[in-house]
Design an enzyme around this catalytic site. Structure first.
Site, PDB file in Angstrom:
ATOM      1  N   ASP A 119       0.833  -1.212   0.000  1.00 29.40           N
ATOM      2  CA  ASP A 119       0.000   0.000   0.000  1.00 29.40           C
ATOM      3  C   ASP A 119       0.867   1.262   0.000  1.00 29.40           C
ATOM      4  O   ASP A 119       2.092   1.195   0.122  1.00 29.40           O
ATOM      5  CB  ASP A 119      -0.940  -0.001   1.208  1.00 29.40           C
ATOM      6  N   HIS A 157       9.298  -5.171  -1.425  1.00 28.72           N
ATOM      7  CA  HIS A 157       8.460  -6.235  -1.987  1.00 28.72           C
ATOM      8  C   HIS A 157       7.489  -5.722  -3.042  1.00 28.72           C
ATOM      9  O   HIS A 157       6.614  -6.460  -3.478  1.00 28.72           O
ATOM     10  CB  HIS A 157       7.693  -6.950  -0.874  1.00 28.72           C
ATOM     11  N   ARG A 388       1.249  32.169  13.732  1.00 31.10           N
ATOM     12  CA  ARG A 388       1.490  31.705  15.106  1.00 31.10           C
ATOM     13  C   ARG A 388       1.151  30.223  15.248  1.00 31.10           C
ATOM     14  O   ARG A 388       1.910  29.449  15.828  1.00 31.10           O
ATOM     15  CB  ARG A 388       0.648  32.518  16.088  1.00 31.10           C
ATOM     16  N   LYS A 405       3.750  46.158  25.391  1.00 33.43           N
ATOM     17  CA  LYS A 405       3.926  46.971  24.194  1.00 33.43           C
ATOM     18  C   LYS A 405       3.426  48.382  24.495  1.00 33.43           C
ATOM     19  O   LYS A 405       2.773  48.621  25.525  1.00 33.43           O
ATOM     20  CB  LYS A 405       3.164  46.367  23.011  1.00 33.43           C
TER      21      LYS A 405
END
Length: 494
Positions: A119, A157, A388, A405
């Site tokens: 698979d 395989h 973020r 700030k």
């Protein structure tokens, strides 16, 4: 007493596996060998499931057959290759969903996968996380190099899209080393130089046994250790049988499993027994979690530092020293280059890197400065939020310092630091607000310490350290020492 000792031994084996595979991940030499069991949780059949129809047609009981390679050969002898190839197509063409083990492995820095599966789930899991797999299905593929590949997937395989070329019958196994020499050589090299984790593999394939035996002869006692999972034989597996028959079958299979595990040790393969297959997912999750916790986000911004120290230089030296000690302790730092914080983070990290003979800065520091203008029709705030979430998802711990700030001439707490805290919590990342530095980090520390069990129910012993880093009166070097102690304990899982 015997059961208790077995449980202790199993727990010890798991911890050794986690520790050693993490070491291999950090050294970039971890590899996976995947068998049918890895895909079973996605709904694909194992060997018995694949050959059940063949056994029925041959009037054999698939549950009684142990040599499935010979069974496939018998079916081929009677019906030819087309029927066998059709069985492969019928059983592996369905669109299956990835399982949790695939997703976890894809997130780890593993660049080498070997598999006997037909698979394409390994390849899909890698592409789903943005990685570029280079798939080798036949010998001629070895001469072709996929540009900017992130991992190589060796399908020794074969592949569902080439069902007629898959390795399935005894003839093909006997000729494997003649027809697939490059696979044999490549696997030998990787088994010598990398640490393998075998998942969902039964060790019944003669081609792998041959390769392992050659390595054992070449390397003797100097071979590298590898690890594999087996589900421990449990008495409950035989409850459908009459008691005496069930007891005998349990005893027989337990002895056989012990002997098989001991035999694998000859090849330096250390079996790790689990009570149930879900335990494998839990172990892989622990590996991913601890690996990510070696990467630390330092979140913060500052236009002033007065709630912690009176002057700019002392604050910068605190950040510098904190970053330096983190890198020295083996952590990788991620920074969004926050105002008043980012430069000191870089300087501290580089201070340690340049004091050693190590010069690969990307091994120690991840810089992710924020975009400064909107693109693709997104508002800048929306772009920052997406940004973020992306870079925070790549770390395992987040340390928050300062967080202020200037708005209209006034210093206020930084909402961006708050957002990064909330995103980290939502993503299951461990948060360490350093309340001593004040501002938004103080608020986040108060929330964390007030609701400590919500954030750290699994680390009760660290509460005193969290309380310590919330007090600005403590010596700055001691605060840093406690932060390092916390993140080191989180990385170790205890």
């Amino acid at each position: 007493m015997k059961i208790v000792l077995e449980e202790i031994a199993m727990a010890t084996d798991k911890e050794v596996l986690i520790k050693e595979f993490l070491k291999a991940l950090h050294e970039d030499n971890a590899a996976i060998f995947a068998g049918a069991g890895l895909s079973a949780a996605s709904g694909f059949v194992n060997w018995k499931g694949l050959l059940k129809e063949a056994a029925d047609e041959l009037e054999l009981d698939i549950e009684k057959e142990t040599d499935l390679i010979s069974l496939a050969q018998y079916f081929f002898n009677k019906n030819g290759r087309q029927r066998l190839s059709q069985l492969v197509i019928d059983n592996f063409s369905a669109e299956a969903q990835l399982n949790e083990n695939h997703r976890i492995l894809a997130q780890l820095p593993i660049d080498t996968y070997w598999t006997t599966n037909y698979d394409r789930l390994i390849e899909k899991s890698l592409t789903d996380v943005g990685k570029n797999p280079d798939v080798k299905i036949k010998q001629s593929d070895f001469a072709l190099l996929k540009p900017k590949r992130d991992a190589i997937v060796y399908k020794m395989h074969g592949d569902i899209e080439r069902a007629s070329e898959t390795v399935l019958i005894k003839d093909e196994y006997e000729m494997f080393h003649e027809n697939n020499q490059l696979f044999s050589i490549g696997l030998k090299g990787d088994l010598i130089s990398k640490t393998f984790l075998f998942i969902g593999y039964s060790f019944e394939d003669p081609d792998l046994e041959y390769i392992l035996s050659r390595i054992r002869v070449l390397m003797g006692q100097d071979g590298r250790n590898h690890y594999c999972f087996f589900r421990k034989v449990n008495r409950n597996q035989y409850n459908h049988l009459p008691k005496e028959e069930g007891d005998e079958k349990f005893r027989y299979d337990s002895i056989k499993q012990e002997l098989k595990c001991a035999d694998l040790e000859r090849y330096h393969i250390k079996p790790v027994l689990v009570d149930k297959y879900e335990d494998i997912t839990e172990i892989l999750q622990t590996i991913l979690q601890r690996y990510c916790r070696s990467k630390i986000l330092i979140s913060g911004s500052a236009v002033e530092y007065k709630q912690f120290v009176p002057d700019h230089n002392t604050a910068q030296m605190f950040i510098h020293t904190l970053s330096r000690e983190m890198v020295k302790a083996g952590f990788k730092i991620a920074s969004g280059f926050g105002l008043g914080v980012g430069s000191a983070v870089i300087n501290g990290s580089l201070d340690y890197v340049y004091s050693t003979n190590k010069r690969k800065i990307s091994d120690y520091l991840i810089l992710r400065p924020f975009p400064q203008y909107a693109t693709n029709g997104l508002e800048l705030m929306d772009l920052w939020d997406q940004y973020r979430r992306d870079f925070i998802s790549d770390v395992g711990c987040a340390v928050f310092i300062f967080g202020n700030k200037e708005v209209n001439g006034k210093v206020v707490d930084a909402g961006g630091v708050r957002k990064e805290f909330d995103i980290a919590v939502a993503q299951g990342i461990k948060v360490i607000p350093v309340g001593a530095t004040g501002y938004m980090s103080k608020t986040l520390w108060e929330e964390t310490i007030t609701n400590y069990d919500k954030y750290y129910s699994d680390f009760p012993a660290l509460k005193a350290d969290f309380e310590f880093i919330g007090d600005a009166s403590h010596n700055h070097h001691e605060i840093i020492t406690r932060i390092i102690k916390i993140i080191t304990a989180l990385r170790a899982g205890r």
